[in-house]
Motif scaffolding. Structure first.
Motif, mmCIF file in Angstrom:
data_model
loop_
_atom_site.group_PDB
_atom_site.id
_atom_site.type_symbol
_atom_site.label_atom_id
_atom_site.label_comp_id
_atom_site.label_asym_id
_atom_site.label_seq_id
_atom_site.Cartn_x
_atom_site.Cartn_y
_atom_site.Cartn_z
ATOM 1 N N LEU A 70 0.784 -1.111 0.096
ATOM 2 C CA LEU A 70 -0.107 -0.046 -0.137
ATOM 3 C C LEU A 70 0.722 1.328 -0.068
ATOM 4 O O LEU A 70 2.039 1.269 0.584
ATOM 5 C CB LEU A 70 -0.804 -0.006 1.196
ATOM 6 C CG LEU A 70 -1.787 -1.106 1.663
ATOM 7 C CD1 LEU A 70 -2.482 -0.976 2.906
ATOM 8 C CD2 LEU A 70 -2.941 -1.429 0.462
ATOM 9 N N LEU A 71 0.234 2.334 -0.493
ATOM 10 C CA LEU A 71 0.841 3.492 -0.325
ATOM 11 C C LEU A 71 -0.108 4.689 0.026
ATOM 12 O O LEU A 71 -1.446 4.455 -0.574
ATOM 13 C CB LEU A 71 1.800 3.994 -1.418
ATOM 14 C CG LEU A 71 1.141 4.124 -3.006
ATOM 15 C CD1 LEU A 71 0.460 5.488 -2.945
ATOM 16 C CD2 LEU A 71 2.209 4.090 -4.109
ATOM 17 N N GLY A 72 0.279 5.935 0.267
ATOM 18 C CA GLY A 72 -0.614 6.936 0.547
ATOM 19 C C GLY A 72 -1.702 6.943 1.455
ATOM 20 O O GLY A 72 -1.390 5.960 2.622
ATOM 21 N N ASP A 73 -2.898 7.172 1.203
ATOM 22 C CA ASP A 73 -3.940 7.248 2.257
ATOM 23 C C ASP A 73 -4.462 5.709 2.397
ATOM 24 O O ASP A 73 -4.836 5.439 3.383
ATOM 25 C CB ASP A 73 -5.124 7.970 1.747
ATOM 26 C CG ASP A 73 -5.040 9.548 1.860
ATOM 27 O OD1 ASP A 73 -4.048 9.860 2.612
ATOM 28 O OD2 ASP A 73 -5.806 10.264 1.220
ATOM 29 N N TYR B 159 11.101 -1.197 1.018
ATOM 30 C CA TYR B 159 10.053 -0.061 1.007
ATOM 31 C C TYR B 159 9.284 0.050 2.463
ATOM 32 O O TYR B 159 9.116 1.115 2.819
ATOM 33 C CB TYR B 159 9.416 -0.121 -0.201
ATOM 34 C CG TYR B 159 7.934 0.570 -0.074
ATOM 35 C CD1 TYR B 159 7.890 2.138 -0.109
ATOM 36 C CD2 TYR B 159 6.723 0.118 0.047
ATOM 37 C CE1 TYR B 159 6.793 2.872 -0.105
ATOM 38 C CE2 TYR B 159 5.502 0.858 0.091
ATOM 39 C CZ TYR B 159 5.544 2.125 0.245
ATOM 40 O OH TYR B 159 4.243 2.801 0.140
ATOM 41 N N GLU B 160 8.618 -1.078 2.744
ATOM 42 C CA GLU B 160 7.781 -1.023 3.817
ATOM 43 C C GLU B 160 8.474 -0.550 5.399
ATOM 44 O O GLU B 160 8.143 -0.132 5.963
ATOM 45 C CB GLU B 160 6.964 -2.410 4.014
ATOM 46 C CG GLU B 160 5.823 -2.772 3.008
ATOM 47 C CD GLU B 160 5.270 -3.774 2.965
ATOM 48 O OE1 GLU B 160 4.200 -4.109 2.372
ATOM 49 O OE2 GLU B 160 5.703 -4.834 3.596
ATOM 50 N N SER B 161 9.870 -1.057 5.055
ATOM 51 C CA SER B 161 10.625 -0.911 6.391
ATOM 52 C C SER B 161 10.891 0.731 6.442
ATOM 53 O O SER B 161 11.250 0.922 7.745
ATOM 54 C CB SER B 161 12.012 -1.709 6.213
ATOM 55 O OG SER B 161 12.785 -1.086 5.418
ATOM 56 N N ILE B 162 10.834 1.403 5.401
ATOM 57 C CA ILE B 162 10.739 2.714 5.532
ATOM 58 C C ILE B 162 9.729 3.384 5.703
ATOM 59 O O ILE B 162 9.615 4.318 6.389
ATOM 60 C CB ILE B 162 11.677 3.491 4.139
ATOM 61 C CG1 ILE B 162 13.138 2.810 3.982
ATOM 62 C CG2 ILE B 162 11.642 4.696 4.143
ATOM 63 C CD1 ILE B 162 13.734 2.986 2.616
ATOM 64 N N MET B 163 8.659 3.257 4.923
ATOM 65 C CA MET B 163 7.276 3.840 4.878
ATOM 66 C C MET B 163 6.663 3.638 6.122
ATOM 67 O O MET B 163 6.106 4.558 6.634
ATOM 68 C CB MET B 163 6.623 3.224 3.722
ATOM 69 C CG MET B 163 5.150 3.965 3.399
ATOM 70 S SD MET B 163 3.884 3.042 4.436
ATOM 71 C CE MET B 163 3.630 1.669 3.707
ATOM 72 N N LEU B 164 6.370 2.438 6.783
ATOM 73 C CA LEU B 164 5.799 2.257 7.957
ATOM 74 C C LEU B 164 6.241 3.202 9.216
ATOM 75 O O LEU B 164 5.464 3.809 9.609
ATOM 76 C CB LEU B 164 5.756 0.861 8.106
ATOM 77 C CG LEU B 164 4.815 -0.013 7.378
ATOM 78 C CD1 LEU B 164 5.182 -1.650 7.469
ATOM 79 C CD2 LEU B 164 3.467 0.445 7.287
ATOM 80 N N LEU C 299 3.188 12.732 1.515
ATOM 81 C CA LEU C 299 3.657 11.484 1.818
ATOM 82 C C LEU C 299 3.521 10.392 0.869
ATOM 83 O O LEU C 299 4.153 9.598 0.506
ATOM 84 C CB LEU C 299 3.219 11.073 3.092
ATOM 85 C CG LEU C 299 3.729 11.726 4.439
ATOM 86 C CD1 LEU C 299 3.173 11.163 5.703
ATOM 87 C CD2 LEU C 299 5.510 11.288 4.585
ATOM 88 N N ALA C 300 2.317 10.661 0.234
ATOM 89 C CA ALA C 300 1.677 9.691 -0.834
ATOM 90 C C ALA C 300 2.784 9.657 -2.074
ATOM 91 O O ALA C 300 3.198 8.371 -2.451
ATOM 92 C CB ALA C 300 0.207 10.141 -1.250
#
Length: 373
Positions: free
Chosen positions: A303-306, A345-350, A320-321
């Protein structure tokens, strides 16, 4: 990414985050398909003005090779805030507080529709499949993901990216979380040709945004391009406030009368926003995802954004999105496999989204204080 064949990547949602991801992927020679339920790029208005931050939105546009084109459209002078007193505001009154455009941290404003158009124009023709509703996604045992479409057909991809906003159809493949009401509703309206038709309001708003706060209610007005001012009446009310008040939201005069009562005692120069708007009133209850919102990694979907971190609209969400989209695309380009890329990616984004969710919740409390400021 080393692979015997190029990964099949689908992005669900042609918003700013999904389009940024698609653009960065294509800039690096990767194929991607975007599924969008709207019938066309012009199917509906795209919302108000955005300020793009240097370390998020602008950084993403730089990765997309679009920063110069952004600056050609943006309004640097729009990064201005004026705070007025609700009882004494007038077209000639000095603001309680004022912040002009920053030279150290410039955040130019741009209409959301203009920014979306810039991203759409940068994509290879046919990238976005319009009028394609996604009903669900199903992760498969081999690490791929099946996209189920509203017309009953299905397509398999190595990665499905949920960029489909607050009510994401992709999110349930990763998380049972659902958005909850914040207790705040924005009632939106607007003014056309403000400098000639609404000059006093134009002077109140200035080049950027105006904020006036009271107990449980605030007024926000923002300049958009082409002489338009978009106004938001922010209220701490139940989600069904209009039902409790016995108001049909389609009865614009009834909504106007109710809002004028809500702002009784405010300066008439501010009540003008409620009395004289050119556009109708649209009730927009604000929802957020629980914070922190995380999930256990599932191969083939992210997932990304909202869709990943729905927050109040206080200036962080779009930025952020777009950064999410850029980061995911870069991970896919440089990673050794799709799964490794998504994990990176998830390790940075979350973690980033958890911190931002806390800040945006505080921002909403500041914007619409429960008690008199």
């Amino acid at each position: 990414m080393n692979s015997a064949r190029e990964p099949r990547i689908a992005i669900v949602g042609a918003g700013l985050g999904g389009l940024t991801c698609a653009r960065v992927l294509q800039r690096h020679g990767r194929s991607v398909t975007v599924f969008e339920r709207e019938a066309s790029a012009d199917a509906r208005p795209q919302g108000g003005t955005l300020d793009l931050h240097a370390d998020t939105g602008q950084a993403a546009l730089c990765s997309a090779g679009l920063l110069d084109r952004f600056h050609a459209l943006a309004r640097p002078e729009g990064d201005e805030w004026r705070v007025l007193d609700f009882a004494t505001a007038a077209a000639t009154a000095a603001p309680v507080a004022q912040q002009g455009p920053s030279t150290a941290d410039p955040r130019p404003e741009i209409d959301r529709g203009q920014l979306r158009g810039l991203l759409l124009d940068s994509l290879t023709e046919g990238t976005v499949r319009w009028d394609r509703t996604v009903s669900a996604v199903t992760p498969l045992a081999d690490g791929t993901c099946r996209l189920l479409l509203g017309d009953g057909t299905a397509e398999d991809f190595d990665l499905v990216v949920g960029a489909d906003g607050a009510w994401s159809r992709v999110r349930p493949a990763l998380s049972h979380a659902a958005p909850g009401y914040t207790g705040v509703t924005f009632v939106e309206t607007g003014f056309d040709h403000c400098d000639t038709r609404h000059p006093d309001l134009a002077r109140l708003v200035g080049n950027g945004s105006m904020l006036v706060k009271g107990a449980g209610r605030s007024l926000v007005a923002q300049r958009n391009s082409n002489g338009h001012i978009r106004a938001y009446i922010a209220l701490r009310v139940p989600e069904d406030w209009h039902v409790a008040a016995g108001i049909d939201l389609d009865d614009q005069q009834a909504v106007r009368t109710y809002l004028l009562r809500m702002f009784d005692g405010w300066d008439e120069s501010l009540r003008y926003i409620l009395r004289s708007s050119d556009n109708g009133f649209i009730s927009r209850p604000l929802f957020v995802l629980p914070a922190p919102h995380t999930w256990e990694h599932v191969p083939g979907v992210t997932l990304l954004g909202d869709a990943a971190h729905l927050m109040p609209p206080v200036g962080l969400g779009a930025n952020l999105a777009m950064l999410d989209g850029s980061d995911l695309a870069h991970a896919l380009v440089t990673g050794s496999s799709v799964d490794d890329a998504v994990r990176a990616y998830e390790s940075i984004m979350l973690p980033r989204s958890i911190e931002a969710a806390t800040g945006s919740a505080q921002g909403l409390d500041h914007l619409v204080p429960a008690t008199a400021p």
